[in-house]
Design a protein around this motif. Structure first.
Motif, PDB file in Angstrom:
ATOM      1  N   LEU A  63      34.559 -35.736  -6.652  1.00 27.69           N
ATOM      2  CA  LEU A  63      35.141 -35.883  -7.978  1.00 27.69           C
ATOM      3  C   LEU A  63      34.115 -35.485  -9.029  1.00 27.69           C
ATOM      4  CD1 LEU A  63      37.521 -36.988  -9.752  1.00 27.69           C
ATOM      5  CD2 LEU A  63      36.305 -39.168  -9.735  1.00 27.69           C
ATOM      6  N   ASP A  64      34.514 -34.651  -9.962  1.00 29.44           N
ATOM      7  CA  ASP A  64      33.651 -34.244 -11.065  1.00 29.44           C
ATOM      8  C   ASP A  64      34.086 -34.959 -12.338  1.00 29.44           C
ATOM      9  OD1 ASP A  64      32.272 -32.453  -9.436  1.00 29.44           O
ATOM     10  OD2 ASP A  64      33.571 -30.769  -9.965  1.00 29.44           O
ATOM     11  N   ILE A  65      33.148 -35.099 -13.269  1.00 27.97           N
ATOM     12  CA  ILE A  65      33.429 -35.673 -14.580  1.00 27.97           C
ATOM     13  C   ILE A  65      33.128 -34.584 -15.604  1.00 27.97           C
ATOM     14  CG2 ILE A  65      32.861 -37.495 -16.225  1.00 27.97           C
ATOM     15  CD1 ILE A  65      34.028 -38.585 -13.671  1.00 27.97           C
ATOM     16  N   ALA A  66      34.067 -34.383 -16.532  1.00 31.21           N
ATOM     17  CA  ALA A  66      33.889 -33.368 -17.578  1.00 31.21           C
ATOM     18  C   ALA A  66      34.248 -33.977 -18.927  1.00 31.21           C
ATOM     19  CB  ALA A  66      34.775 -32.157 -17.291  1.00 31.21           C
ATOM     20  N   VAL A  67      33.732 -33.363 -19.985  1.00 30.73           N
ATOM     21  CA  VAL A  67      34.026 -33.805 -21.350  1.00 30.73           C
ATOM     22  C   VAL A  67      34.510 -32.605 -22.146  1.00 30.73           C
ATOM     23  CG1 VAL A  67      33.036 -34.751 -23.474  1.00 30.73           C
ATOM     24  CG2 VAL A  67      32.300 -35.649 -21.267  1.00 30.73           C
ATOM     25  N   ASP A  68      35.638 -32.779 -22.810  1.00 32.87           N
ATOM     26  CA  ASP A  68      36.146 -31.787 -23.768  1.00 32.87           C
ATOM     27  C   ASP A  68      36.125 -32.420 -25.143  1.00 32.87           C
ATOM     28  OD1 ASP A  68      36.622 -29.627 -22.161  1.00 32.87           O
ATOM     29  OD2 ASP A  68      38.780 -29.938 -21.988  1.00 32.87           O
ATOM     30  N   GLU A  69      35.993 -31.588 -26.158  1.00 28.82           N
ATOM     31  CA  GLU A  69      36.010 -32.084 -27.536  1.00 28.82           C
ATOM     32  C   GLU A  69      37.327 -32.777 -27.851  1.00 28.82           C
ATOM     33  OE1 GLU A  69      33.863 -32.208 -30.611  1.00 28.82           O
ATOM     34  OE2 GLU A  69      32.686 -31.863 -28.840  1.00 28.82           O
ATOM     35  N   VAL A  70      38.405 -32.048 -27.705  1.00 30.12           N
ATOM     36  CA  VAL A  70      39.741 -32.554 -28.016  1.00 30.12           C
ATOM     37  C   VAL A  70      40.687 -32.191 -26.875  1.00 30.12           C
ATOM     38  CG1 VAL A  70      39.473 -32.460 -30.528  1.00 30.12           C
ATOM     39  CG2 VAL A  70      40.303 -30.457 -29.324  1.00 30.12           C
ATOM     40  N   PRO A  71      41.777 -32.944 -26.740  1.00 31.26           N
ATOM     41  CA  PRO A  71      42.721 -32.612 -25.663  1.00 31.26           C
ATOM     42  C   PRO A  71      43.456 -31.308 -25.929  1.00 31.26           C
ATOM     43  CG  PRO A  71      43.465 -34.520 -26.917  1.00 31.26           C
ATOM     44  CD  PRO A  71      42.139 -34.137 -27.460  1.00 31.26           C
ATOM     45  N   LYS A  72      43.673 -30.559 -24.879  1.00 29.25           N
ATOM     46  CA  LYS A  72      44.444 -29.318 -24.991  1.00 29.25           C
ATOM     47  C   LYS A  72      45.891 -29.562 -24.591  1.00 29.25           C
ATOM     48  CE  LYS A  72      40.506 -26.299 -24.307  1.00 29.25           C
ATOM     49  NZ  LYS A  72      39.416 -27.229 -24.124  1.00 29.25           N
TER      50      LYS A  72
END
Length: 162
Positions: A63-72
């Motif tokens: 399992l990877d963890i990622a961060v995005d600025e805002v939801p797409k």
């Protein structure tokens, strides 16, 4: 003809050319103020995930963890939002999403990942402690969805807090 006492304005390019520009970072990297908000958020995510990973490491290796600025992703009708179980949201605003493992557009396999949306999470937290608690709760819900168990199995203390 220009007046004899006029000077050209100094531009950043001419200042740099003459050695009068900033010669190094304003803050050294060892000072906490050197890190950006995004860096501090990433660190908080890793700390929150470490509390879960410590107990479930064998089952979370893929399992990877990622961060995005805002939801797409967004709700089609914000009045009657019904998010799927892989999305943790507050009303019409998604806070995170579990993307299952699969195959991408190029035909390559992808790992499952939890994507946390930085801006919505930061806006809901008044203080750093609130953000840490919120991140932990969201990650517990997402890890529980990934493992196919209830959130209180991932963290028994979360049932007491709610």
């Amino acid at each position: 003809m220009a007046p004899s006492g006029s000077r050209r304005s100094t531009t950043s390019r001419s200042a740099a050319r003459r050695g009068r520009d900033i010669r190094g970072p304003v803050l050294p990297s060892s000072v906490p103020g050197h890190r950006s908000r995004a860096d501090r958020f990433d660190r908080a995510v890793l700390e929150a995930f470490a509390r879960i990973d410590h107990r479930w490491h064998e089952r979370l290796e893929k399992l990877d963890i990622a961060v995005d600025e805002v939801p797409k992703i967004r709700a089609i009708d914000p009045e009657s939002v019904n998010w799927p179980p892989e999305v943790v949201a507050e009303g019409p605003v998604p806070l995170s999403r579990l993307v299952p493992a699969g195959i991408d557009k190029r035909g390559e396999t992808t790992r499952a990942r939890i994507v946390l949306f930085r801006r919505p999470l930061q806006l809901r937290a008044k203080h750093r402690d609130d953000l840490e608690d919120l991140l932990f709760e969201v990650l517990v819900e997402q890890v529980a969805t990934y493992l196919g168990v209830d959130p209180d199995v991932v963290d028994p203390a979360i049932d007491d807090e709610m």
